[in-house]
Design a protein around this motif. Structure first.
Motif, short mmCIF file in Angstrom:
data_model
loop_
_atom_site.label_atom_id
_atom_site.label_comp_id
_atom_site.label_asym_id
_atom_site.label_seq_id
_atom_site.Cartn_x
_atom_site.Cartn_y
_atom_site.Cartn_z
N TYR A 1 -37.05 59.12 7.72
CA TYR A 1 -37.95 59.26 6.77
C TYR A 1 -38.30 60.97 6.60
O TYR A 1 -38.21 61.40 5.50
CB TYR A 1 -39.38 58.58 7.01
N GLN B 1 -30.05 51.07 -1.25
CA GLN B 1 -30.71 52.07 -1.90
C GLN B 1 -30.16 53.66 -1.78
O GLN B 1 -30.26 54.15 -2.70
CB GLN B 1 -32.29 51.97 -1.61
N ARG C 1 -39.35 52.26 1.76
CA ARG C 1 -39.83 50.86 2.07
C ARG C 1 -39.18 49.97 2.81
O ARG C 1 -39.64 49.42 3.76
CB ARG C 1 -40.26 50.12 0.56
N ALA C 2 -37.93 49.90 2.53
CA ALA C 2 -36.97 49.05 3.36
C ALA C 2 -36.63 49.68 4.82
O ALA C 2 -36.84 48.91 5.52
CB ALA C 2 -35.45 49.46 2.79
N GLU D 1 -38.29 55.90 -2.96
CA GLU D 1 -39.29 55.42 -2.50
C GLU D 1 -38.77 53.76 -1.92
O GLU D 1 -39.28 53.26 -1.01
CB GLU D 1 -40.08 55.14 -3.70
N GLU D 2 -37.91 53.01 -2.80
CA GLU D 2 -37.54 51.76 -2.05
C GLU D 2 -36.74 52.08 -0.95
O GLU D 2 -36.84 51.07 -0.07
CB GLU D 2 -36.60 51.07 -3.36
N ALA E 1 -39.59 48.66 6.47
CA ALA E 1 -39.73 47.18 6.63
C ALA E 1 -38.66 46.59 7.74
O ALA E 1 -38.49 45.30 7.86
CB ALA E 1 -39.69 46.63 5.13
#
Length: 183
Positions: A129, A160, A147-148, A143-144, A151
């Motif tokens: 990140y 992505q 998130r992935a 952003e996705e 997660a």
């Protein structure tokens, strides 16, 4: 802090231009006329490093002044630091065999063993990140992808970052890889 050798990766724009131990990468970057535009990342933490890219001087071999001696046993690697606990915690620690320091070391060693995998996953995700924020924060799907990543959804993460520049996507995958392997 780890005594492991530092491995770095350098980028110019979205292209990886050097990777390896710190001395190799620094030598490679210093030779470039566009060195000021190069971003260098720590392969362990994903952090962008702010490095002194000036040519090495002969003064670098001079021994550093010895730092004033601190509290603890520095030769053994023991450094005194402050810990703030509630009175009930100090009471419990005082009743432990060997005293507070022994009990705290034992608790920390046990937690390190029990949560090593979880800590490794978290560290890999945070490293990926950090890198992604600097190099890909403005890229589509950032952003996705983030998130992935958090997660633990490897396929969605890879989908992505698929459109990202090849070297950026590959390095993000490299940094994130330990989190997928442990999951």
């Amino acid at each position: 802090m780890s005594d492991a050798p530092s491995f770095l990766t350098a980028f110019l724009d979205f292209d990886r231009i050097a990777s390896g131990d710190a001395a190799q990468v620094m030598a490679s970057v210093r030779q470039r006329p566009d060195a000021a535009s190069v971003f260098v990342f720590d392969d362990r933490t994903g952090e962008r490093l702010d490095l002194d890219l000036r040519p090495e001087s002969s003064d670098a071999a001079a021994p550093a002044e010895e730092a004033p001696r601190g509290v603890g046993r520095p030769r053994l690697g023991v450094v005194a630091r402050e810990v703030t606990l509630l009175p009930r915690h100090w009471d419990w620690l005082s009743r432990q065999p060997g005293g507070a320091s022994v009990a705290l070391r034992r608790l920390i060693d046990e937690a390190r063993r029990n949560y090593a995998e979880r800590d490794s996953v978290r560290a890999a995700r945070e490293a990926a990140y950090r890198f992604m924020t600097v190099m890909a924060g403005d890229l589509p799907g950032f952003e996705e992808a983030a998130r992935a990543l958090f997660a633990g959804e490897r396929e969605r993460f890879q989908a992505q970052i698929e459109g990202w520049p090849e070297d950026v996507a590959a390095y993000a995958q490299k940094l994130a890889a330990p989190s997928w392997a442990a999951a």
